[in-house]
Design a protein around this motif. Structure first.
Motif, PDB file in Angstrom:
ATOM      1  N   ARG A 466      46.811  32.284  40.660  1.00  0.00           N
ATOM      2  CA  ARG A 466      46.199  31.223  39.853  1.00  0.00           C
ATOM      3  C   ARG A 466      46.040  29.933  40.666  1.00  0.00           C
ATOM      4  O   ARG A 466      45.022  29.245  40.568  1.00  0.00           O
ATOM      5  CB  ARG A 466      47.042  30.965  38.605  1.00  0.00           C
ATOM      6  CG  ARG A 466      46.931  32.037  37.534  1.00  0.00           C
ATOM      7  CD  ARG A 466      47.522  31.582  36.217  1.00  0.00           C
ATOM      8  NE  ARG A 466      48.958  31.312  36.308  1.00  0.00           N
ATOM      9  CZ  ARG A 466      49.898  32.231  36.099  1.00  0.00           C
ATOM     10  NH1 ARG A 466      49.553  33.487  35.801  1.00  0.00           N
ATOM     11  NH2 ARG A 466      51.184  31.919  36.190  1.00  0.00           N
ATOM     12  N   GLU A 469      43.195  30.335  43.179  1.00  0.00           N
ATOM     13  CA  GLU A 469      41.888  30.254  42.522  1.00  0.00           C
ATOM     14  C   GLU A 469      41.531  28.800  42.190  1.00  0.00           C
ATOM     15  O   GLU A 469      40.396  28.366  42.390  1.00  0.00           O
ATOM     16  CB  GLU A 469      41.891  31.091  41.242  1.00  0.00           C
ATOM     17  CG  GLU A 469      40.560  31.090  40.502  1.00  0.00           C
ATOM     18  CD  GLU A 469      40.581  31.945  39.251  1.00  0.00           C
ATOM     19  OE1 GLU A 469      39.499  32.135  38.636  1.00  0.00           O
ATOM     20  OE2 GLU A 469      41.673  32.422  38.865  1.00  0.00           O
ATOM     21  N   ARG A 470      42.512  28.073  41.716  1.00  0.00           N
ATOM     22  CA  ARG A 470      42.253  26.673  41.382  1.00  0.00           C
ATOM     23  C   ARG A 470      41.941  25.861  42.633  1.00  0.00           C
ATOM     24  O   ARG A 470      41.069  24.989  42.631  1.00  0.00           O
ATOM     25  CB  ARG A 470      43.464  26.084  40.660  1.00  0.00           C
ATOM     26  CG  ARG A 470      43.154  24.807  39.898  1.00  0.00           C
ATOM     27  CD  ARG A 470      44.252  24.505  38.916  1.00  0.00           C
ATOM     28  NE  ARG A 470      43.854  23.452  37.998  1.00  0.00           N
ATOM     29  CZ  ARG A 470      44.635  22.956  37.045  1.00  0.00           C
ATOM     30  NH1 ARG A 470      45.841  23.455  36.869  1.00  0.00           N
ATOM     31  NH2 ARG A 470      44.205  21.994  36.253  1.00  0.00           N
ATOM     32  N   ASP A 473      38.366  26.762  43.726  1.00  0.00           N
ATOM     33  CA  ASP A 473      37.371  26.129  42.849  1.00  0.00           C
ATOM     34  C   ASP A 473      37.230  24.644  43.180  1.00  0.00           C
ATOM     35  O   ASP A 473      36.107  24.105  43.207  1.00  0.00           O
ATOM     36  CB  ASP A 473      37.780  26.297  41.381  1.00  0.00           C
ATOM     37  CG  ASP A 473      37.635  27.719  40.876  1.00  0.00           C
ATOM     38  OD1 ASP A 473      36.977  28.527  41.567  1.00  0.00           O
ATOM     39  OD2 ASP A 473      38.193  28.027  39.809  1.00  0.00           O
TER      40      ASP A 473
END
Length: 531
Positions: A466, A469-470, A473
């Motif tokens: 997680r 991914e953050r 992004d």
């Protein structure tokens, strides 16, 4: 100067003559006193519970304002960290200003320039932005912050290594010259606790014992030398803090304290191995306290929100009534802290402030082909994730060039001697050795020293995924060249010092010398390249 005279000297600094004045401002926008130390880590202020430190100035900000528990610099090196403060942008959004010893790009306007245009009186003492070249406007050096006031000097330098600038005295000169009908911004940049230190000054002048230190970080040997080095560093923090305390008392005496935001932090972590110039807790986690009697509600709060240095510029513009879109500055991903000031809540005030991003490119000229050591990372919810892009490179700089990303000092020398003698290489591996994995993942609650890499721990794989991914992004949204596959652009930007370009190659060919690397010791250089 002995211990008794040093304490007397501090007392004179703190309780010296203060000149009273008060007047109703025609422009009632708040004043701002921005205080920034040079190379101090988060945990070494007494407000955070450090029992071998005494920082009453910083502690007063915390007690009468807000103590921030999770403030981070995006890049743990002087020039790039300060570039992020001034522009409200992360390093990878700043072209050359992502690096150290650079030419500051003309396209990036700074928040002090915006404040000056809006009618603020501007002043500075001590270190501003740098090292680097700010560029020119109309044939004159560009003033990124303000012209320095430096005429007030101390009657005696506290140690042979400290600056003789009377920072508080220079602030007093600024106040004396200021128009009481207009608001002001003042930048106090202490040169402390930047190296070099006078070895043993922490005990001799600070009146402390090496036994006062309750814990030595696990990435350094617990020795008399290292403990003395820590006390010498602590003495310089206390010196910087003593000037803040004087400044607070000046403002109070003049009736200026009520509507002045006073904020204190540091640019990056302590100048020790595995601290400054890396991306761990001792590198990027910064002290931060803010006091503003007229503007901070429910003072005395401890706030857990994740705060980045890119948040300062939006904060200062909002509180001074300048719309960011109208400031002339390039857009900022930072978020103003004004909503936290106005809140009465402690702990987590804004649920959306749950992570910050960090990273680095080239710092000193310490590798072949002008290469940096690129890293990107994310911190939040008690974890730190780092991605090392080029683990074939030396993270602290090439050994045969003195590990230039780590300032010379007693702790560095101790670790190098243990390694070279064959007695213990574990500390060298942690601070100077090549990384074994591109990915690093740390539990900051249980492992703040960042010693146990959990990147392969399957129990935490979902959490790490997680965060990755953050981070991805965020870097995509901010158009990070490194993340998008064009990272070598950072290595191709020039230096502001001509001798720095291709320094490695010139040194190895005998065309350059150690004289141009004065921040490390000659003994830091390995005689031959290491595998």
């Amino acid at each position: 100067m002995n211990y008794t005279s040093f304490k007397a000297y501090l007392l004179i600094l703190i309780t010296g003559p203060l000149f009273c004045s008060s007047a109703l401002k025609a422009d009632d926008r708040p004043n701002i006193l921005f205080c920034i130390m040079d190379d101090a880590s988060y945990m070494h202020m007494s407000a955070y519970g450090c029992e071998w430190m005494d920082t009453p100035g910083f502690d007063r900000l915390a007690e009468e304002g807000i103590l921030f528990q999770n403030a981070y610099t995006p890049n743990a090196k002087c020039a790039p960290s300060r570039s992020s403060i001034l522009t409200g942008r992360n390093s990878w959004q700043l072209e050359e200003a992502a690096n150290h010893i650079v030419n500051f790009p003309a396209k990036f306007k700074t928040f002090p320039e915006a404040l000056r245009e809006s009618g603020y009186q501007m002043g500075r003492t001590g270190k501003g932005w740098g090292p680097g070249d700010p560029g020119q406007i109309d044939g004159k050096p560009r003033v990124l912050i303000a012209e320095e006031i430096a005429s007030a000097k101390l009657p005696e330098k506290p140690t042979t290594a400290m600056s003789n600038k009377d920072y508080a005295g220079n602030f007093e000169l600024f106040l004396d010259r200021s128009d009481l009908g207009k608001p002001w911004f003042f930048w106090y940049g202490s040169h402390e606790p930047h190296r070099r230190y006078e070895y043993g000054s922490g005990q001799k002048l600070g009146g402390k014992s090496i036994d006062d230190i309750d814990e030595v970080p696990g990435f350094w040997p617990d020795s008399e030398v290292v403990r003395n080095d820590m006390l010498d560093y602590g003495l310089e923090i206390e010196h910087a803090d003593s000037h803040l305390l004087r400044m607070l008392e000046m403002l109070e005496s003049r009736g200026e304290l009520e509507n002045t935001l006073i904020l204190m932090t540091s640019d990056n972590g302590m100048p020790f191995p595995r601290g400054k110039a890396q991306e761990y807790e001792y590198s990027n986690h910064m002290p931060l306290a803010a006091m503003w009697p007229a503007g901070i509600r429910n003072p005395g709060r401890v706030v857990e929100d994740m705060v980045s240095f890119i948040d300062f510029a939006p904060t200062f513009l909002e509180m001074t009534g300048i719309r960011f879109a109208d400031s002339g500055m390039m857009p900022s991903p930072g978020k103003s802290l004004v909503n936290i000031f106005k809140s009465r809540k402690a702990g987590q005030v804004d649920p959306k402030r749950d992570y910050v991003v960090i990273g680095k490119e080239r710092h000193d000229y310490s590798r072949p082909n002008n290469q940096g050591y690129p890293i990107r990372g994310i911190v939040g919810k008690g974890y730190l994730y780092l991605y090392n892009y080029k683990i074939d490179l030396w993270p602290a700089g090439n050994p045969e060039l003195g590990y230039l990303d780590v300032d010379g000092g007693a702790t560095k020398t101790e670790i190098l001697e243990l390694f070279r003698s064959g007695k213990d290489r574990s500390y060298w591996d942690l601070s100077f050795g090549k990384r074994e994995s591109n990915e690093e993942f740390f539990d900051l609650v249980n492992d703040p020293d960042c010693l146990n890499n959990l990147a392969d721990d399957e129990r935490l794989s979902a959490t790490m995924a997680r965060m990755k991914e953050r981070l991805a992004d965020t870097l995509t949204t901010q158009k990070d060249p490194r993340h998008l596959g064009n990272g070598d652009i950072f290595d191709n930007y020039g230096y502001s010092r001509d001798h720095a370009w291709n320094f490695y190659e010139k040194y190895m060919a005998g065309e350059e010398s150690k004289a141009n690397t004065g921040w490390v010791n000659d003994s830091d250089y390995e005689p031959e390249p290491l595998d």
